[in-house]
Write a protein that holds these residues in place. Structure first.
Motif: not given
Length: 142
Positions: A91-92, A98, A94-96
């Motif tokens: 998740m990190l 992208p 994908l969010t940091t």
């Protein structure tokens, strides 16, 4: 409480399969129904199905011996937590970052599809971690 035994495991498995079958059919039917009443019927139906599974789980748990309970608790804490951390790293990323990661189209395009895919993936990592930790726990005591 009386131990579960092979017959009890078969009954439990059958109950869970029946609940899953009824839940799947009901959810498929309700998904096609429009309107607010259908929405709340779906919420109520899903709640009842989850309560049924929780009831079977309680029945199963109350018949486990102390060693099996400890194995499950240990495995869920360590394996489930480790699996959740794997999902957190993804998740990190994908969010940091992208722009550096291509999300497969099979996960969906709509936000609801992506959230559902993420939740299923986290649960999958937790279950894999749980399974590995459970085996580790039992192998360490044999």
């Amino acid at each position: 409480m009386k131990p579960l035994g092979l017959k009890g495991v078969a009954i439990m498995f059958g109950l869970v399969m029946l609940i899953g079958f009824v839940g799947g059919l009901g959810s498929a039917f309700l998904a096609d129904q429009p309107g607010t009443a259908a929405f709340w019927t779906t919420v109520a139906f899903t709640t009842v199905m989850m309560a049924a599974v929780l009831g079977v789980s309680f029945w199963w748990w109350s018949r486990l011996d102390e060693a099996a309970r400890e194995a499950h608790k240990w495995a869920w804490y360590w394996g489930g937590s480790t699996g959740m951390l794997v999902g957190l790293v993804l998740m990190l990323m994908l969010t940091t970052r992208p722009g550096d990661i291509a999300i497969p189209a099979s996960l969906g395009e709509a936000p609801a599809d992506l959230v559902a895919a993420g939740m299923i993936m986290i649960l999958g990592f937790q279950l894999i971690g749980y399974g590995l930790a459970w085996v580790w726990w039992w192998l360490g005591r044999r």
